[in-house]
Write an enzyme that holds these catalytic residues in place. Structure first.
Site, PDB file in Angstrom:
ATOM      1  N   TYR A 181       0.828  -1.209   0.000  1.00 26.42           N
ATOM      2  CA  TYR A 181       0.000   0.000   0.000  1.00 26.42           C
ATOM      3  C   TYR A 181       0.863   1.260   0.000  1.00 26.42           C
ATOM      4  CZ  TYR A 181      -4.617  -2.056   0.149  1.00 26.42           C
ATOM      5  OH  TYR A 181      -5.779  -2.696  -0.215  1.00 26.42           O
ATOM      6  N   GLY A 200      -9.809  -6.149  -4.269  1.00 27.78           N
ATOM      7  CA  GLY A 200      -8.455  -6.494  -4.699  1.00 27.78           C
ATOM      8  C   GLY A 200      -7.712  -7.322  -3.675  1.00 27.78           C
ATOM      9  N   ASP A 201      -7.908  -6.998  -2.388  1.00 29.88           N
ATOM     10  CA  ASP A 201      -7.278  -7.791  -1.322  1.00 29.88           C
ATOM     11  C   ASP A 201      -7.834  -9.210  -1.305  1.00 29.88           C
ATOM     12  OD1 ASP A 201      -5.660  -5.652  -0.027  1.00 29.88           O
ATOM     13  OD2 ASP A 201      -7.625  -4.772   0.316  1.00 29.88           O
ATOM     14  N   ARG A 202      -9.149  -9.328  -1.539  1.00 26.35           N
ATOM     15  CA  ARG A 202      -9.755 -10.664  -1.563  1.00 26.35           C
ATOM     16  C   ARG A 202      -9.217 -11.472  -2.744  1.00 26.35           C
ATOM     17  NH1 ARG A 202     -10.209 -14.779   0.309  1.00 26.35           N
ATOM     18  NH2 ARG A 202     -11.992 -16.164   0.126  1.00 26.35           N
TER      19      ARG A 202
END
Length: 453
Positions: free
Chosen positions: A140, A254-256
């Site tokens: 990030y 997006g994290d998933r």
């Protein structure tokens, strides 16, 4: 199965939810009547929490957290599901607050300037990464992915285990040899401006970043995968997995996607299978409400400090008395509770040093533990008499105690006459070792024998 380690920048996500039915008299902006505040781990913290609760319970998170209110709150949230290995942070922990009305985001307020410090890599971080079965880098743009020691280690690991890299426009390029990189279409076109679309961007990124495969996510249209010299292929969203409704919350999709791909690779899937699994997982995640579904109401969340070392420092600053005890705590029983209650009565805060799964196996044999370390830690943290839990890998918690420096180290009186290897560490820092009475008839070994195991 070896653990999945997430490396990246964790932050605190906050949703202020309310209703808006009028404009401000001073300016043409909506007035939101706040009805509740919801919090959850964000960034790499969200990716780790998703893995721990949905697909990979043996999840570790390498991240940088500050010793501030936001960092402590984030540590509390993560401690319920994820084992956190901390790096030092320069500045304040990042907090992102969305103000929402009727499911619509109106504004986002970002605070915190924290970046991971370029400090030597802690030994427990290097050891845990070398023991990993797969790594997810959730960048990030706050410096963890740019840590020189981590990048050297990740470059070496990419030759041996799956490494999934979720890049950020303000972060560094993935290390060479990464198994899969997972930018979204907007990020991908920013990395390689001038490309005609996600298909060309995926193929170009794969070559430029020297990775095995690149998957560019394209929202409700699934993903574009480039994993060879034959170009790119579209991987659509499976029938029945797509989100419905006018305003699906895509926060965290997006994290998933990246976390599901990493979990599939850990389990032995090939890249195409992993991306198909990730497309379906991300689509169902959005359909189920996105990251908001993982939030907890701020006022309802118990204040259990998830970081034992922060807690120890605060107790010392306040002139309090810190107590610690340790053990496997497999199949929690009344004998354990009695020990913990007696230990807590000896001071102002109690830290439990918990043997990791590998440590328990070395001590008790291949059939133990019955309950994985993440669940054992969660059960202990839920007890009102326990203020924090820290997991250790060694046979005895000497290294942890050297950092905690408790005033009192508590063991059961069944250790009377035993040579406790950690006792010298406790006494060296001015602490004392106290043996408390145990409850006859209770032990995990005996319970398992009685159950015929």
């Amino acid at each position: 199965m070896r653990p999945l380690v997430v490396v990246g920048d964790a932050l605190l996500d906050v949703d202020v939810e309310g209703r808006s039915d009028r404009l401000c008299p001073e300016a043409p902006v909506p007035v939101v009547d706040a009805e509740g505040e919801w919090v959850r781990p964000g960034g790499a913290g969200l990716a780790a929490a998703l893995l721990a609760t949905r697909t990979a319970p043996r999840t570790l998170l390498v991240t940088a957290l500050g010793d501030d209110d936001t960092g402590r709150r984030l540590a509390e949230l993560l401690a319920h599901d994820v084992r956190v290995l901390r790096l030092p942070l320069e500045g304040e922990t990042v907090r992102k607050t969305r103000v929402r009305a009727a499911g619509q985001s109106l504004v986002r307020l970002d605070t915190g300037d924290g970046r991971a410090a370029q400090a030597p890599l802690p030994a427990n971080v290097e050891r845990s990464l070398r023991d990993a079965g797969a790594v997810l880098v959730s960048d990030y743009g706050r410096g963890v992915a740019a840590h020189r020691g981590l990048r050297r280690l990740l470059t070496d690991l990419a030759r041996r285990i799956p490494v999934v890299w979720d890049p950020h426009p303000r972060g560094p390029a993935p290390v060479p040899g990464a198994t899969l990189v997972t930018p979204n279409d907007r990020e991908a076109l920013g990395f390689v401006p001038g490309c005609g679309g996600p298909e060309q961007a995926a193929a170009t990124l794969r070559r430029e970043w020297a990775c095995s495969a690149a998957a560019v996510t394209v929202g409700a249209n699934g993903a574009v995968l480039a994993d060879g010299d034959s170009g790119s292929v579209r991987i659509p969203v499976p029938t029945g997995a797509a989100a419905t409704g006018q305003r699906p919350d895509t926060c965290g999709a997006g994290d998933r996607f990246a976390s599901a791909a990493a979990a599939a690779l850990l389990e032995g899937a090939d890249v195409t299978q992993a991306v198909r699994s990730a497309v379906e997982a991300a689509s169902r995640f959005v359909a189920a409400g996105g990251a908001s579904a993982l939030s907890v109401e701020e006022s309802a969340l118990p204040r259990v400090d998830g970081d034992a070392f922060d807690l120890a420092e605060r107790v010392r600053r306040q002139g309090g008395r810190l107590v610690a005890t340790g053990g496997c705590f497999d199949l929690l029983h009344p004998g354990h509770v009695s020990l913990l209650r007696q230990a807590r009565s000896l001071g102002d805060a109690l830290v439990v040093c918990l043997n990791s799964d590998d440590s328990v196996r070395r001590l008790k044999g291949p059939g133990r533990p019955v309950v994985p370390e993440a669940d054992r830690a969660r059960l202990l943290a839920e007890l009102a008499i326990v203020d924090a839990v820290v997991v250790f890998d060694e046979p005895a918690p000497s290294q942890v105690l050297n950092q905690l420096r408790p005033d009192v180290w508590v063991k059961g009186d069944d250790y009377a006459g035993a040579d406790l290897p950690e006792a010298d560490v406790v006494r060296r820092h001015g602490g004392e070792v106290v043996l408390v009475p145990t409850v006859d008839g209770y032990s995990t070994t005996r319970l398992l024998q009685d159950a015929g195991r």
